[in-house]
Scaffold this active site. Structure first.
Site, mmCIF file in Angstrom:
data_model
loop_
_atom_site.group_PDB
_atom_site.id
_atom_site.type_symbol
_atom_site.label_atom_id
_atom_site.label_comp_id
_atom_site.label_asym_id
_atom_site.label_seq_id
_atom_site.Cartn_x
_atom_site.Cartn_y
_atom_site.Cartn_z
ATOM 1 N N LYS A 1 -13.176 2.781 7.176
ATOM 2 C CA LYS A 1 -11.927 2.041 7.003
ATOM 3 C C LYS A 1 -10.779 3.015 6.810
ATOM 4 C CE LYS A 1 -9.746 -0.862 3.615
ATOM 5 N NZ LYS A 1 -9.723 -1.079 2.202
ATOM 6 N N LYS B 1 -13.696 5.656 3.231
ATOM 7 C CA LYS B 1 -12.426 4.930 3.094
ATOM 8 C C LYS B 1 -11.315 5.935 2.850
ATOM 9 C CE LYS B 1 -10.080 1.476 0.287
ATOM 10 N NZ LYS B 1 -10.198 0.427 -0.728
HETATM 11 C C1 PBG Z 1 -9.206 -2.712 -2.552
HETATM 12 C C2 PBG Z 1 -9.050 -2.840 -1.077
HETATM 13 C C3 PBG Z 1 -7.958 -2.489 -0.282
HETATM 14 C C4 PBG Z 1 -8.272 -2.892 1.001
HETATM 15 C C5 PBG Z 1 -9.537 -3.445 0.964
HETATM 16 N N1 PBG Z 1 -10.003 -3.401 -0.326
HETATM 17 C C6 PBG Z 1 -6.666 -1.872 -0.646
HETATM 18 C C7 PBG Z 1 -6.606 -0.488 -1.070
HETATM 19 O O1 PBG Z 1 -7.617 0.212 -1.177
HETATM 20 O O2 PBG Z 1 -5.503 -0.030 -1.356
HETATM 21 C C8 PBG Z 1 -7.382 -2.753 2.209
HETATM 22 C C9 PBG Z 1 -7.586 -3.796 3.254
HETATM 23 C C10 PBG Z 1 -6.476 -3.945 4.236
HETATM 24 O O3 PBG Z 1 -5.478 -3.196 4.253
HETATM 25 O O4 PBG Z 1 -6.587 -4.862 5.055
HETATM 26 N N2 PBG Z 1 -9.594 -1.462 -2.992
HETATM 27 ZN ZN ZN Z 2 -9.226 -1.086 -5.178
#
Ligand code: PBG
Ligand code: ZN
Length: 328
Positions: free
Chosen positions: A254, A201
């Site tokens: 992601k 991520k």
């Molecule tokens: C929570 C999370 C996020 C997303 C999924 N789980 C936000 C982040 O990490 O800031 C992003 C999903 C999206 O942008 O559609 N940690």
């Molecule tokens: Zn988070």
């Protein structure tokens, strides 16, 4: 030699039927996971300004929506919760009465076949908006305390499993989180609850619209001390390997569209099922350009989602899930 080509690749592109027969990648609703935002209250169906066509629901309206999605062919949902009260540790995350837990239970009761996945993080629940609890660094600045956060993620995972989640999806990017969650689940008797790990991520500008949707923007700083730097590629494999070793059942990359090389690399290096998340910014860019009349929404969505599968993703998390039921 003739001055004309003997190999004419256009022969097989001539008709829609030929193109359909030759297609090597196909989208299927079986592979699609629909995100959904649920908050406290009743009768809520509030459109998210930065994500046209996406809503914050309350448990009752969310359940109705998931039932309608199930009728149209959506097989899996990914739940995000928005609490009414936030605190320093994000304690609403593991409340059995919180919206995600109540919705997970209600869905499994009404639709036992629906696959319920819960996003497992603290940022929606903490007053400071970070993905874990904070500690002071030498010098006075604050950072997320990795190891203190692990226990809270474990506790939250158990509460999701107890509520009925089939799969928990940890997204906090804490080192060791998959092992901690696996331990906590097993200890509580939930050895059959699977973990879909947000393994790779990246810290991404493309999460911007989501933070409106989940009301989870960090109050200070950003997430770059725990989410990956998008210029590092070797760490992607180290993150994926670590989560596989710790017991992840499904890996995730992601965002998706700007990281197709990473999806392909992880696909090649691991035999675990691989998910990719077409995130909020990817969705909102297409929606905005389509609303302006600059792009064909359906065509752009199908092309980008197919590319994610072509790169090697088995599963795709996308806000276009409901639309796909009409398009496919
Ligand atoms: C929570 C999370 C996020 C997303 C999924 N789980 C936000 C982040 O990490 O800031 C992003 C999903 C999206 O942008 O559609 N940690
Ligand atoms: Zn988070």
């Amino acid at each position: 030699m003739s001055q004309f080509p003997t190999r004419r690749l256009r022969r097989l592109r001539r008709t829609p039927a030929l193109r359909e027969m030759l297609a090597q990648v196909r989208l299927s609703m079986q592979d699609v996971i629909a995100p959904l935002f649920v908050r406290e209250g009743k009768g809520v169906r509030q459109e998210i300004a930065a994500m046209p066509g996406q809503f914050q629901f309350s448990v009752d309206t969310a359940l109705k929506t998931v039932k309608a999605w199930a009728d149209k062919g959506v097989a899996a949902v990914l739940l995000f919760g928005i609490p009414d009260t936030k605190d320093a540790t994000g304690s609403q995350a593991w409340s059995p009465k919180a919206a995600v837990q109540r919705l997970a239970g209600a869905i499994k009761k009404a639709l036992p076949e629906m696959i319920v996945i819960t996003d497992l993080c603290l940022c929606e629940y903490t007053s400071h908006g970070h993905c874990g609890v904070l500690k002071a660094r030498p010098g006075g600045s604050k950072d997320v305390d990795n190891d203190a956060t692990l226990a809270l993620l474990g506790r939250t995972a158990v509460s999701h499993a107890r509520a009925g989640a089939d799969i928990v999806a940890p997204s906090a990017m804490m080192d060791g989180q998959v092992a901690a969650i696996r331990d906590a689940l097993d200890e509580a008797g939930f050895e059959d609850t699977a973990i879909m790990s947000y393994a790779v991520k990246f810290a991404s500008s493309l999460y911007g619209p989501f933070r409106d949707a989940a009301e989870s923007a960090p109050a200070f700083g950003d997430r770059r001390s725990y989410q990956m730097d998008y210029r590092t590629i070797d760490q992607a494999m180290m993150e994926a390997d670590a989560d596989a070793d710790e017991g992840a059942d499904i890996l995730m990359v992601k965002p998706a569209g700007a990281y197709l090389d990473v999806i392909a690399d992880v696909r090649g290096a691991s035999d675990l099922p691989l998910a990719a998340y077409q995130v909020s910014g990817e969705y909102s860019m297409i929606k905005a350009a389509a609303a302006a009349g600059w792009i064909d929404e359906r065509a752009a969505a199908l092309e980008t989602l197919t590319a994610i599968k072509r790169a090697g993703a088995d599963l795709i998390i996308t806000y276009f899930a409901e639309a796909l039921t009409d398009w496919l």
